[in-house]
Design an enzyme around this catalytic site. Structure first.
Site, PDB file in Angstrom:
ATOM      1  N   TRP A 158       0.782  -1.299   0.044  1.00 14.61           N
ATOM      2  CA  TRP A 158       0.054  -0.048   0.114  1.00 14.61           C
ATOM      3  C   TRP A 158       1.009   1.313   0.003  1.00 14.61           C
ATOM      4  O   TRP A 158       0.437   2.366  -0.387  1.00 14.61           O
ATOM      5  CB  TRP A 158      -1.007  -0.065   1.350  1.00 14.61           C
ATOM      6  CG  TRP A 158      -0.027  -0.192   2.658  1.00 14.61           C
ATOM      7  CD1 TRP A 158      -0.120  -1.346   3.142  1.00 14.61           C
ATOM      8  CD2 TRP A 158       0.499   0.497   3.289  1.00 14.61           C
ATOM      9  NE1 TRP A 158       0.738  -1.192   4.377  1.00 14.61           N
ATOM     10  CE2 TRP A 158       1.240  -0.120   4.431  1.00 14.61           C
ATOM     11  CE3 TRP A 158       0.751   2.284   3.038  1.00 14.61           C
ATOM     12  CZ2 TRP A 158       1.748   0.668   5.410  1.00 14.61           C
ATOM     13  CZ3 TRP A 158       1.625   2.617   4.171  1.00 14.61           C
ATOM     14  CH2 TRP A 158       2.179   2.072   5.278  1.00 14.61           C
ATOM     15  N   LYS A 182      -2.643  -8.776  -7.548  1.00 14.33           N
ATOM     16  CA  LYS A 182      -3.449  -8.092  -6.571  1.00 14.33           C
ATOM     17  C   LYS A 182      -2.934  -7.101  -5.654  1.00 14.33           C
ATOM     18  O   LYS A 182      -1.815  -7.347  -5.237  1.00 14.33           O
ATOM     19  CB  LYS A 182      -3.879  -9.258  -5.625  1.00 14.33           C
ATOM     20  CG  LYS A 182      -4.929  -9.130  -4.694  1.00 14.33           C
ATOM     21  CD  LYS A 182      -4.913  -9.850  -3.511  1.00 14.33           C
ATOM     22  CE  LYS A 182      -3.943  -9.276  -2.466  1.00 14.33           C
ATOM     23  NZ  LYS A 182      -4.305  -7.779  -1.724  1.00 14.33           N
ATOM     24  N   ALA A 184      -2.599  -4.070  -2.778  1.00 17.02           N
ATOM     25  CA  ALA A 184      -2.887  -4.063  -0.957  1.00 17.02           C
ATOM     26  C   ALA A 184      -4.414  -3.658  -1.050  1.00 17.02           C
ATOM     27  O   ALA A 184      -4.867  -2.951  -1.819  1.00 17.02           O
ATOM     28  CB  ALA A 184      -2.148  -3.012  -0.415  1.00 17.02           C
ATOM     29  N   GLU A 260      10.633  -8.686  -2.010  1.00 13.64           N
ATOM     30  CA  GLU A 260      11.076  -7.267  -1.583  1.00 13.64           C
ATOM     31  C   GLU A 260      10.654  -7.179  -0.137  1.00 13.64           C
ATOM     32  O   GLU A 260       9.168  -6.642  -0.026  1.00 13.64           O
ATOM     33  CB  GLU A 260      10.898  -6.489  -2.679  1.00 13.64           C
ATOM     34  CG  GLU A 260      11.838  -5.189  -2.441  1.00 13.64           C
ATOM     35  CD  GLU A 260      10.940  -3.874  -1.764  1.00 13.64           C
ATOM     36  OE1 GLU A 260      11.117  -3.779  -0.607  1.00 13.64           O
ATOM     37  OE2 GLU A 260      10.654  -3.056  -2.462  1.00 13.64           O
ATOM     38  N   LEU A 261      11.191  -7.345   0.910  1.00 12.51           N
ATOM     39  CA  LEU A 261      10.751  -7.575   2.280  1.00 12.51           C
ATOM     40  C   LEU A 261      10.943  -6.505   2.857  1.00 12.51           C
ATOM     41  O   LEU A 261      11.724  -5.427   2.655  1.00 12.51           O
ATOM     42  CB  LEU A 261      11.060  -8.904   2.754  1.00 12.51           C
ATOM     43  CG  LEU A 261      10.738 -10.173   1.690  1.00 12.51           C
ATOM     44  CD1 LEU A 261      11.208 -11.558   2.316  1.00 12.51           C
ATOM     45  CD2 LEU A 261       9.280 -10.003   1.290  1.00 12.51           C
ATOM     46  N   CYS A 294       9.977   1.023   2.971  1.00  9.77           N
ATOM     47  CA  CYS A 294      11.111  -0.148   3.516  1.00  9.77           C
ATOM     48  C   CYS A 294      12.409   0.261   3.524  1.00  9.77           C
ATOM     49  O   CYS A 294      13.176  -0.298   4.142  1.00  9.77           O
ATOM     50  CB  CYS A 294      11.107  -1.279   2.565  1.00  9.77           C
ATOM     51  SG  CYS A 294       9.374  -1.952   2.476  1.00  9.77           S
ATOM     52  N   GLU A 395      11.088  -2.631  12.506  1.00  9.39           N
ATOM     53  CA  GLU A 395      10.919  -1.483  11.695  1.00  9.39           C
ATOM     54  C   GLU A 395       9.668  -0.640  12.180  1.00  9.39           C
ATOM     55  O   GLU A 395       8.563  -1.209  12.361  1.00  9.39           O
ATOM     56  CB  GLU A 395      10.298  -2.133  10.317  1.00  9.39           C
ATOM     57  CG  GLU A 395      10.818  -1.399   8.976  1.00  9.39           C
ATOM     58  CD  GLU A 395      10.491  -1.944   7.742  1.00  9.39           C
ATOM     59  OE1 GLU A 395       9.740  -3.028   7.648  1.00  9.39           O
ATOM     60  OE2 GLU A 395      10.789  -1.245   6.730  1.00  9.39           O
TER      61      GLU A 395
HETATM   62  C1  SIN Z   1       9.516   0.275  -0.559  1.00  8.96           C
HETATM   63  O1  SIN Z   1       9.288   0.967   0.302  1.00  8.96           O
HETATM   64  O2  SIN Z   1       9.310  -0.971  -0.895  1.00  8.96           O
HETATM   65  C2  SIN Z   1       9.999   0.944  -1.872  1.00  8.96           C
HETATM   66  C3  SIN Z   1      10.804   2.281  -1.669  1.00  8.96           C
HETATM   67  C4  SIN Z   1      11.170   2.797  -2.849  1.00  8.96           C
HETATM   68  O3  SIN Z   1      11.243   2.219  -4.074  1.00  8.96           O
HETATM   69  O4  SIN Z   1      12.083   3.540  -2.763  1.00  8.96           O
END
Ligand code: SIN
Length: 493
Positions: A158, A182, A184, A260-261, A294, A395
């Site tokens: 999201w 799909k 979020a 990508e976690l 992330c 996180e």
């Molecule tokens: C993310 O938060 O998963 C990706 C962030 C980004 O593309 O810089």
């Protein structure tokens, strides 16, 4: 507040399967809510296994025709889609802000960011070269060619409702794969609008299919794709526990995976750093999307000699951030995505205070003064952070910058790496020997050196350790959707 668009038809409320907009087979729907207030403003299908299966049927049926198109033809479609995204950028930004809570100016940036992946992979589609391998005996020719993996299932988060799905779908389509996706549950509308624009750009039926589902029904939808041997790849951005689940469950049919976690990014300021540049870099990296990325720094390490000066400069900048409704042009930090997100931030701050942290600015929810709803959190700097705090390990995913004091280079690198995660890391120094030493020792897939803004379609984005594997963007991003086939031709002597 209603969603006001120049082109209201971009606000879609159905699945898109086999080239047709349709409701979930069950007829069920789930709400899409304003992130600030939690109040529903529209709804989308609450799909289940039957819808997931229909999407796979369509993607599987379309695969041979799509892969047989020339790379140039696929690239031309992507270029038309890119042009449509850019032309409808303001409407897309409004949809992003409305459902995700990102301030409008930042949402416009996300449209440009997401569109850049579509353009990039339109350009990369025609460069999926293979190799001619020198044969080791006469009369043979040996070749390695790249081919699309097949049907790809994309499950997206999201926090960047446009960019994350664009950087999965664009390389998949460029490679010749077909897609089931799909988005979020909190942010389905941007993805549906993107698909509408793809349709307008001439998307053939079945090549891209999208189903929406609530938190309760997502597992059944995704489980259907996991069990289906026709789905040859899963690409996922989201939490590490879900990534591990996907890895385990897809083992039965040995699907290719891109995961990508989660992250727990360190941001290190050495005593020889340009402090103003370091503060600017931290502001860019930490407060992007209200701290909900992330790659946001989660732990800020500052060397003792510059700790006080750095903290003073940082607090001045953070306290000046304007928190406001996402739809207002001058807001810099919008609401968090939902009440659960704010509770986690509160838990981390309370726990940090109980373990000896001090609030240098922020440290509380905000309300009133034009802020409707309970999901705003003040941009926060905490001093005296230490490794006993929950925010050292987890996180926070919010606008909280905890400052950890350190003395020694080797200690800080050890501490920075002392996490199961390895997505992003940042450091500031002007000593070239230190720069190369630290860059080679940090265990992260993405490293910002004297730079807080690392995102780019031209760069390979992805993690190490429990932050996952696979790369998005760059030429490596196309390889993730292809396999290498070896051709050996004999009888040529
Ligand atoms: C993310 O938060 O998963 C990706 C962030 C980004 O593309 O810089």
């Amino acid at each position: 507040m209603p969603l006001t668009l120049t082109r209201p038809e971009l606000s879609r409320s159905q699945n898109f399967i086999a080239g047709k907009w349709q409701d979930a087979a069950s007829g069920a729907r789930h709400p899409v809510s304003d992130p600030a207030t939690g109040i529903e403003f529209t709804s989308v299908p609450d799909s289940g296994a039957a819808d997931a299966q229909a999407a796979t049927d369509a993607a599987h049926a379309a695969f041979d025709t799509w892969r047989d198109r020339t790379a140039r033809e696929r690239a031309q479609f992507l270029k038309r889609w890119h042009a449509a995204i850019v032309a409808n950028g303001e409407d897309l930004a409004r949809i992003i802000s409305r459902e995700q809570g990102k301030p409008l100016a930042e949402a416009r940036g996300e449209v440009a960011y997401g569109a850049s992946y579509v353009e990039w992979f339109a350009e990369e589609a025609v460069r999926a070269y293979g190799d001619m391998i020198p044969a080791l005996m006469p009369g043979k020719r040996m070749m390695a060619v790249k081919e699309p993996v097949g049907v790809v299932a994309a499950v997206t988060p999201w926090n960047f409702p446009l960019a994350m799905i664009a950087r999965k779908i664009a390389p998949a389509l460029a490679a010749g794969c077909t897609v089931v996706a799909k988005p979020a549950e909190d942010t389905p509308l941007t993805a549906l609008a993107l698909v509408r624009l793809a349709e307008e750009a001439g998307l053939p039926a079945g090549v891209l299919n999208i189903v929406t589902a609530s938190r309760d029904h997502t597992p059944a939808t995704v489980a259907n794709w996991l069990a289906d041997s026709r789905v040859r790849k899963i690409t996922f951005t989201g939490s590490t526990p879900v990534g591990k689940y996907l890895a385990r469950e897809s083992a039965e049919t040995l699907k290719k995976l891109s995961l990508e976690l989660g992250g727990n990014a360190p941001f290190i300021v050495f005593d020889d750093a340009d402090l103003d540049a370091a503060v600017t870099g931290l502001m860019a990296a930490k407060f992007r999307n209200g701290g909900q990325t992330c790659v946001c720094p989660n732990r800020v390490y500052v060397q003792s000699g510059v700790y006080d000066a750095f903290a003073r400069k940082l607090v001045e900048r953070v306290a000046a951030l304007r928190v406001g409704p996402a739809t207002r042009d001058d807001s810099q930090i919008g609401p968090m995505i939902n009440a659960r997100a704010v509770h986690k931030i509160e838990r981390h701050v309370e726990d940090a205070l109980a373990h000896g942290a001090t609030v240098l600015t922020g440290g509380r929810r905000l309300s009133g003064d034009g802020l409707e709803g309970a999901n705003y959190y003040a941009p926060t700097v905490l001093g005296n952070a230490n490794r006993d705090m929950a925010l050292f390990r987890e996180e926070t995913f919010g606008p909280v910058a905890p400052l950890f004091r350190f003395d020694d280079d080797a200690d800080v690198v050890r501490e920075a790496n002392d996490t199961p995660f390895g997505l992003a890391a940042y450091f500031y120094s002007t000593d070239v020997r230190r720069i190369w030493r630290v860059a080679s020792r940090l265990e992260s897939g993405v490293i910002g050196i004297n730079e807080g803004a690392v995102a780019s379609e031209a760069a390979p984005f992805g993690g190490m350790k429990e932050s996952g594997y696979g790369r998005e963007g760059s030429r490596y991003g196309l390889d993730d959707y292809m396999h290498v086939k070896y051709l050996c031709q004999g009888g040529l002597a």
